[in-house]
Design a protein around this motif. Structure first.
Motif, short mmCIF file in Angstrom:
data_model
loop_
_atom_site.label_atom_id
_atom_site.label_comp_id
_atom_site.label_asym_id
_atom_site.label_seq_id
_atom_site.Cartn_x
_atom_site.Cartn_y
_atom_site.Cartn_z
N ALA A 20 1.17 -1.05 0.26
CA ALA A 20 -0.30 0.12 0.03
C ALA A 20 1.15 1.19 0.09
O ALA A 20 2.04 1.20 0.03
CB ALA A 20 -0.97 0.03 1.17
N ASN A 21 0.02 1.96 -0.57
CA ASN A 21 0.80 4.05 -0.69
C ASN A 21 1.82 3.85 -1.48
O ASN A 21 1.78 4.96 -2.42
CB ASN A 21 1.79 4.47 0.74
N PHE A 56 -0.66 7.39 0.07
CA PHE A 56 -1.37 7.33 1.71
C PHE A 56 -2.50 7.13 1.87
O PHE A 56 -3.60 8.34 0.85
CB PHE A 56 -0.58 8.34 2.61
N ASP A 57 -2.62 5.66 1.95
CA ASP A 57 -3.74 5.41 1.91
C ASP A 57 -4.84 5.05 0.56
O ASP A 57 -6.50 5.31 0.99
CB ASP A 57 -4.85 6.52 2.63
N GLU A 61 -10.99 -2.86 7.98
CA GLU A 61 -9.53 -3.24 7.34
C GLU A 61 -9.30 -1.79 8.44
O GLU A 61 -8.36 -1.00 8.63
CB GLU A 61 -9.05 -2.96 6.48
N HIS A 107 -9.07 0.99 5.76
CA HIS A 107 -8.53 1.73 5.21
C HIS A 107 -8.58 1.23 4.17
O HIS A 107 -8.66 -0.15 3.97
CB HIS A 107 -7.21 2.98 5.63
N THR A 163 0.88 -2.45 12.41
CA THR A 163 0.63 -0.85 11.62
C THR A 163 -0.27 0.04 12.66
O THR A 163 0.24 0.86 12.44
CB THR A 163 -1.02 -1.21 10.48
N ARG A 179 1.11 3.81 12.79
CA ARG A 179 0.07 4.56 12.38
C ARG A 179 -0.30 5.88 13.68
O ARG A 179 -0.40 7.10 13.37
CB ARG A 179 -1.51 4.35 12.36
N GLY A 188 2.98 -0.43 2.63
CA GLY A 188 2.16 0.48 4.01
C GLY A 188 2.59 1.11 4.31
O GLY A 188 3.57 2.00 4.72
N ALA A 189 2.31 0.36 6.15
CA ALA A 189 2.86 0.82 7.10
C ALA A 189 4.38 0.57 6.93
O ALA A 189 4.66 0.89 8.83
CB ALA A 189 2.27 0.45 8.48
N1 HSE Z 1 -2.14 3.21 4.37
C1 HSE Z 1 -1.45 2.25 5.15
C2 HSE Z 1 -0.56 3.02 5.88
C3 HSE Z 1 -1.49 0.88 5.35
O1 HSE Z 1 0.30 3.58 5.72
O2 HSE Z 1 -0.78 2.60 7.56
C4 HSE Z 1 -1.68 -0.31 6.51
O3 HSE Z 1 -1.60 -1.22 6.03
#
Ligand code: HSE
Length: 309
Positions: free
Chosen positions: A14-15, A20-21, A133, A135, A181, A185, A258-259
């Motif tokens: 992801a990202n 982002f998201d 989830e 997002h 995650t 975050r 992702g994270a």
């Molecule tokens: N977009 C999310 C983040 C992905 O960067 O926190 C993680 O699941």
């Protein structure tokens, strides 16, 4: 009565730098889940093999089972299927930023959905997965495959999925430590400066334009980020060095997957670059005291699919 189904769900990243998201890409690395539902018992049994098998909960808190229940409740069938079995062959590293929880959620939803007669279409499954989830950027490519752009409005996710004209190898450098995650975050600020927002909007838009058009001219500038990576750097020793090493070795760019803590490089499909990129990233992590392994992956083009029914 017993019903059984096997589904396969891809890992995801992801990202993809600035998105982002919002942005995500599906990787040809799978979690295979066989779900059996029955009304003959209210027990659930588990059989886990592969990545992190001994770390995955084997009770009703298991995320696959919770996702199955989530869907059954939506169609008023939770009473009908009280128990069952979950067999999982997992190749997706756990808590490493490669969408293991998204794969589990989408796998549970997809399998349960087939058993109840495909009550939901893929877009509705994405809404349900996002509700669980929080997002959409991992669950969207897990559902649809390919490269995805997702927007959310009033709990409805709109997802555009495409196969890039620039052909990519996805080179993951996966550290040996997990990073939940939630923790990654918590370090993010609630507000960001306008300049950071503008920085990211431009790059995310430019990345999608480059991938769809096949024009490589600006792609090297598309993977930088000011919304999350600067804050997460404290959690991933060597993050900047790994990005630098990847681009020096021939990748278009690299970013947190992702994270995190996995770093993902986007490398040209042709040539031996991908191996060099992976080695350089692992070495850069090592220089920062982090043990990591490289995984060279193709993009998955199918998303979650049925293997056996
Ligand atoms: N977009 C999310 C983040 C992905 O960067 O926190 C993680 O699941």
């Amino acid at each position: 009565m017993r019903r059984s189904i096997t589904v396969r769900v891809p890992a995801t990243s992801a990202n993809c730098g600035a998105g982002f998201d919002v942005l995500g890409v599906s990787c040809a690395l799978y979690s295979e889940i066989t779900l059996t539902l029955t009304d003959e018992t209210d027990e659930v049994t588990f059989d886990m093999t592969g990545e992190g098998a001994n770390l995955i909960p084997t009770d009703k808190k298991n995320i696959v089972w919770k996702s199955v229940q989530f869907l059954l409740q939506r169609v008023n069938m939770a009473e009908k299927f009280t128990g069952g079995t979950i067999r999982m062959k997992n190749a997706v590293p756990l808590s490493k930023g490669l969408g293991s929880s998204a794969a589990a959620i989408v796998g549970g939803l997809k399998a349960a959905n087939v058993i109840v007669g495909n009550y939901f279409n893929r877009s509705e499954l994405l809404d349900l997965a996002t509700e669980i989830e929080g997002h959409p950027d991992n669950v969207a490519p897990a559902v649809f495959g390919g490269f995805t752009v997702s927007t959310t409005e009033n709990e409805k996710v709109n997802c555009f999925t495409f196969l890039p004209k620039i052909k990519l190898k996805l080179v993951a450098a996966v550290p040996d430590f997990p990073l939940p995650t939630r923790e990654a975050r918590e370090v993010l600020p609630q507000e960001v400066p306008r300049s950071a927002a503008v920085f990211n909007i431009g790059r995310a838009a430019m990345l999608v334009a480059s991938l769809i058009s096949g024009n490589e001219r600006f792609i090297g500038d598309c993977f930088a980020d000011m919304l999350h990576q600067p804050y997460r750097e404290q959690l991933i020793p060597g993050m900047k060095d790994v990005i630098h090493a990847a681009t020096e070795a021939g990748a278009y760019g690299a970013a947190l997957s992702g994270a995190g803590p996995t770093m993902m490089a986007f490398a040209p499909l042709q040539g031996q670059n991908a191996v060099k990129v992976g080695d350089a990233m692992v070495e850069a992590f090592a220089q920062n005291g982090v043990k990591a392994r490289a995984m060279i992956l193709n993009m998955d083009t199918r998303g979650a699919h049925i293997v056996n029914y």
